[in-house]
Design an enzyme around this catalytic site. Structure first.
Site, PDB file in Angstrom:
ATOM      1  N   ARG A  59      -8.936  17.399   8.197  1.00  0.00           N
ATOM      2  CA  ARG A  59      -8.054  17.294   7.031  1.00  0.00           C
ATOM      3  C   ARG A  59      -7.439  18.629   6.604  1.00  0.00           C
ATOM      4  O   ARG A  59      -6.253  18.675   6.260  1.00  0.00           O
ATOM      5  CB  ARG A  59      -8.770  16.619   5.852  1.00  0.00           C
ATOM      6  CG  ARG A  59      -9.136  15.150   6.144  1.00  0.00           C
ATOM      7  CD  ARG A  59      -9.725  14.437   4.933  1.00  0.00           C
ATOM      8  NE  ARG A  59      -8.725  14.184   3.926  1.00  0.00           N
ATOM      9  CZ  ARG A  59      -8.636  14.799   2.766  1.00  0.00           C
ATOM     10  NH1 ARG A  59      -9.547  15.708   2.409  1.00  0.00           N
ATOM     11  NH2 ARG A  59      -7.681  14.524   1.929  1.00  0.00           N
ATOM     12  N   CYS A 113     -10.670  27.729  19.722  1.00  0.00           N
ATOM     13  CA  CYS A 113      -9.698  28.712  20.186  1.00  0.00           C
ATOM     14  C   CYS A 113      -8.326  28.298  19.703  1.00  0.00           C
ATOM     15  O   CYS A 113      -7.491  27.802  20.463  1.00  0.00           O
ATOM     16  CB  CYS A 113      -9.728  28.799  21.696  1.00  0.00           C
ATOM     17  SG  CYS A 113     -11.322  29.372  22.266  1.00  0.00           S
ATOM     18  N   GLU A 114      -8.119  28.469  18.420  1.00  0.00           N
ATOM     19  CA  GLU A 114      -6.892  28.003  17.763  1.00  0.00           C
ATOM     20  C   GLU A 114      -6.899  28.700  16.409  1.00  0.00           C
ATOM     21  O   GLU A 114      -7.854  28.545  15.643  1.00  0.00           O
ATOM     22  CB  GLU A 114      -6.995  26.486  17.586  1.00  0.00           C
ATOM     23  CG  GLU A 114      -5.797  25.783  17.090  1.00  0.00           C
ATOM     24  CD  GLU A 114      -4.892  25.316  18.232  1.00  0.00           C
ATOM     25  OE1 GLU A 114      -3.679  25.420  18.071  1.00  0.00           O
ATOM     26  OE2 GLU A 114      -5.421  24.864  19.271  1.00  0.00           O
ATOM     27  N   HIS A 144       0.880  -1.179   0.000  1.00  0.00           N
ATOM     28  CA  HIS A 144       0.000   0.000   0.000  1.00  0.00           C
ATOM     29  C   HIS A 144       0.907   1.215   0.000  1.00  0.00           C
ATOM     30  O   HIS A 144       1.600   1.481   0.973  1.00  0.00           O
ATOM     31  CB  HIS A 144      -0.900  -0.008   1.244  1.00  0.00           C
ATOM     32  CG  HIS A 144      -1.626   1.277   1.463  1.00  0.00           C
ATOM     33  ND1 HIS A 144      -2.695   1.666   0.676  1.00  0.00           N
ATOM     34  CD2 HIS A 144      -1.440   2.277   2.359  1.00  0.00           C
ATOM     35  CE1 HIS A 144      -3.128   2.847   1.106  1.00  0.00           C
ATOM     36  NE2 HIS A 144      -2.396   3.235   2.108  1.00  0.00           N
ATOM     37  N   GLY A 151      -5.455   3.653  -1.756  1.00  0.00           N
ATOM     38  CA  GLY A 151      -4.847   4.806  -2.397  1.00  0.00           C
ATOM     39  C   GLY A 151      -5.509   5.270  -3.666  1.00  0.00           C
ATOM     40  O   GLY A 151      -4.999   6.174  -4.324  1.00  0.00           O
ATOM     41  N   TYR A 199      -3.459  18.482   6.708  1.00  0.00           N
ATOM     42  CA  TYR A 199      -2.775  18.303   5.420  1.00  0.00           C
ATOM     43  C   TYR A 199      -2.944  19.496   4.474  1.00  0.00           C
ATOM     44  O   TYR A 199      -2.495  19.432   3.336  1.00  0.00           O
ATOM     45  CB  TYR A 199      -3.341  17.082   4.664  1.00  0.00           C
ATOM     46  CG  TYR A 199      -3.540  15.834   5.476  1.00  0.00           C
ATOM     47  CD1 TYR A 199      -2.445  15.114   5.949  1.00  0.00           C
ATOM     48  CD2 TYR A 199      -4.819  15.365   5.747  1.00  0.00           C
ATOM     49  CE1 TYR A 199      -2.630  13.959   6.689  1.00  0.00           C
ATOM     50  CE2 TYR A 199      -5.010  14.199   6.480  1.00  0.00           C
ATOM     51  CZ  TYR A 199      -3.905  13.502   6.948  1.00  0.00           C
ATOM     52  OH  TYR A 199      -4.096  12.359   7.668  1.00  0.00           O
ATOM     53  N   PRO A 204      -9.478  -0.313  -0.790  1.00  0.00           N
ATOM     54  CA  PRO A 204      -9.761   1.120  -0.816  1.00  0.00           C
ATOM     55  C   PRO A 204     -10.408   1.608   0.470  1.00  0.00           C
ATOM     56  O   PRO A 204     -11.195   0.889   1.089  1.00  0.00           O
ATOM     57  CB  PRO A 204     -10.766   1.239  -1.970  1.00  0.00           C
ATOM     58  CG  PRO A 204     -11.487  -0.070  -1.966  1.00  0.00           C
ATOM     59  CD  PRO A 204     -10.480  -1.104  -1.520  1.00  0.00           C
ATOM     60  N   GLY A 205     -10.058   2.815   0.861  1.00  0.00           N
ATOM     61  CA  GLY A 205     -10.760   3.486   1.952  1.00  0.00           C
ATOM     62  C   GLY A 205     -11.493   4.675   1.354  1.00  0.00           C
ATOM     63  O   GLY A 205     -12.695   4.652   1.088  1.00  0.00           O
ATOM     64  N   TYR A 224     -11.938  10.015   6.195  1.00  0.00           N
ATOM     65  CA  TYR A 224     -11.055  10.688   7.141  1.00  0.00           C
ATOM     66  C   TYR A 224     -11.696  11.986   7.644  1.00  0.00           C
ATOM     67  O   TYR A 224     -11.016  12.974   7.897  1.00  0.00           O
ATOM     68  CB  TYR A 224      -9.657  10.918   6.519  1.00  0.00           C
ATOM     69  CG  TYR A 224      -9.112   9.639   5.941  1.00  0.00           C
ATOM     70  CD1 TYR A 224      -8.749   8.587   6.780  1.00  0.00           C
ATOM     71  CD2 TYR A 224      -9.055   9.428   4.559  1.00  0.00           C
ATOM     72  CE1 TYR A 224      -8.316   7.374   6.265  1.00  0.00           C
ATOM     73  CE2 TYR A 224      -8.618   8.206   4.039  1.00  0.00           C
ATOM     74  CZ  TYR A 224      -8.255   7.185   4.894  1.00  0.00           C
ATOM     75  OH  TYR A 224      -7.838   5.987   4.395  1.00  0.00           O
TER      76      TYR A 224
END
Ligand SMILES: *Cc1c(COP(=O)(O)O)cnc(C)c1O
Length: 419
Positions: free
Chosen positions: A309, A339-340, A193, A229, A313, A271-272, A375
């Site tokens: 995500r 708060c970020e 993978h 993937g 990323y 696959p995901g 995700y």
């Protein structure tokens, strides 16, 4: 092969159900999944002997059950995911293996569970072979191989090459076979993978590495797995992989190996993202609109506690608003309530804040983060003591709650003030 998507910035319904109805019935933020889209993606892959869903992408048991009913088996990367698979109706044994445990380690719970149910294991580290062999001699395993090169859409998703922690280094196959032999463990599968974002030139290289590894292991191998993937488009400029060509490359590899080994090989795909990404929508409400210098901010009731995500990323998610077509477009920054300062949905890798062209909004309008099924919910957290969102599955035009929103009592469950 699926046709390339377009992403309109105004949306009134999801899978035939008005967005306003979803919001009033289930509240916001809520993850909504379109079952028909998952079914369509499963059908796309029917040429493969086995489609093994990497459930880490979206592991709600209703989604797992849907996959199971359509002939898909599952991958589990933890004891918790094994429990989910059983809860969704998967058996421990069958052909193909209904549940495979894939990881680079066994934590103690996972090792115990795998041995108790005699689950097939995909080993990503040589140490796993000894740990399993010591308590379960004769166990059948797959070796996950790192072929020494990789591919992924970011450093954090690249799963091959010497800086990846995943898989058994390709030069250590011999050593792993010796370890397996010591315990009577049998290597029946080889798996690679190489990370999300597969392209076809690169794939030919992976197929070559697969062939070499299988021949090194020999006639005990009955299954090869191409891993996951498979990409999905998050932007109009992105496409799907050419599935017929992708299949042909793997099938040709399988056939060459069958000739050399003299027996049939099962070709698995894992696959995901491909199965669930496009089915998922995060329905949110715009709670504040403010101007800071030259930037207009839409602030939502969802943040990276719901969808991580973008902050992890710099991932791009299409967005739409449930507003009249007459609204003009403007360039805005979209963020959440946390708060970020990194709690921004419109950011690129490295945290660069960008603007998005969206319809002008009013407080109370519904904003939908799209292609959020993979995700998404599974990476949610309780940061800032925000309850986890609800999840809803739409089947045949019927929205059904598949996870209720957490309550404030859920937030402190298990916490104790010492006497
Ligand atoms: C994450 C993962 C997958 C799925 O990856 P996608 O990019 O979502 O398809 C498949 N196999 C393994 C071993 C994984 O860790």
């Amino acid at each position: 092969m699926p046709t390339v998507s377009s992403f309109p910035v105004i949306r009134h319904e999801i899978a035939g159900v008005p967005v306003s109805e979803l919001a009033s019935k289930f509240g916001t933020p809520t993850y909504v999944y379109d079952a028909a889209k998952i079914e369509e993606r499963i059908r796309d892959l029917q040429q493969f002997d086995v489609v093994r869903y990497a459930q880490k992408a979206c592991s709600n048991i209703a989604i797992l059950d849907l996959c199971r009913r359509h002939g898909v088996v599952v991958d589990a990367v933890s004891a918790g995911e094994v429990h989910r698979a059983f809860k969704a109706g998967f058996a421990a044994h069958g052909t193909p293996h209904p549940v495979v445990y894939t990881s680079d380690i066994f934590d103690r719970d996972a090792l115990e569970l795998v041995v108790k149910h005699q689950l097939h294991v995909n080993c990503g580290s040589p140490d796993m072979i000894d740990q399993l062999g010591a308590v379960s001699p004769g166990h059948q395993i797959t070796l996950r191989i790192n072929p020494g090169f990789g591919h992924g859409h970011s450093q954090k998703t690249n799963t091959g090459g010497s800086s990846s922690k995943h898989g058994i280094w390709h030069e250590q196959v011999g050593e792993c076979l010796a370890r397996a032999k010591r315990y009577g463990v049998e290597v029946t599968g080889i798996h690679m993978h190489i990370g999300s974002g597969t392209d076809l030139e690169h794939l030919a290289q992976v197929c070559g590495a697969m062939e070499k590894t299988v021949l090194e292991v020999g006639r005990s191998v009955t299954t090869i797995s191409a891993g996951g993937g498979l990409p999905v488009p998050y932007k109009e400029s992105q496409t799907y992989v050419d599935l017929p060509v992708y299949y042909q490359l793997w099938d040709a590899t399988r056939q060459r190996l069958q000739e050399k080994l003299g027996h049939k090989l099962t070709l698995e795909l894992e696959p995901g993202r491909y199965l669930v990404a496009e089915s998922g929508f995060l329905v949110t409400e715009v709670r504040a609109i403010k101007q800071s210098g030259e930037n207009t901010f839409y602030l939502l009731d969802a943040g990276f506690n719901n969808l991580a995500r973008p902050i992890l990323y710099g991932s791009y998610h299409p967005m739409s608003l449930d507003v009249p077509e007459s609204r003009s477009l403007s360039e805005v920054v979209v963020g959440g309530p946390l708060c970020e300062s990194g709690d921004i949905f419109t950011q690129e890798e490295g945290g660069l804040v960008c603007r998005r062209k969206l319809p002008s909004a009013k407080v109370g309008d519904l904003l939908i983060l799209e292609v959020a099924g993979a995700y998404g919910f599974v990476m949610a957290s309780n940061y800032n003591s925000k309850p986890l969102a609800a999840e809803v599955l739409i089947q045949d035009g019927q929205p059904k709650l598949i996870r209720s929103r957490q309550t404030v009592d859920d937030l402190t469950r298990g916490e104790v003030i010492p006497a």
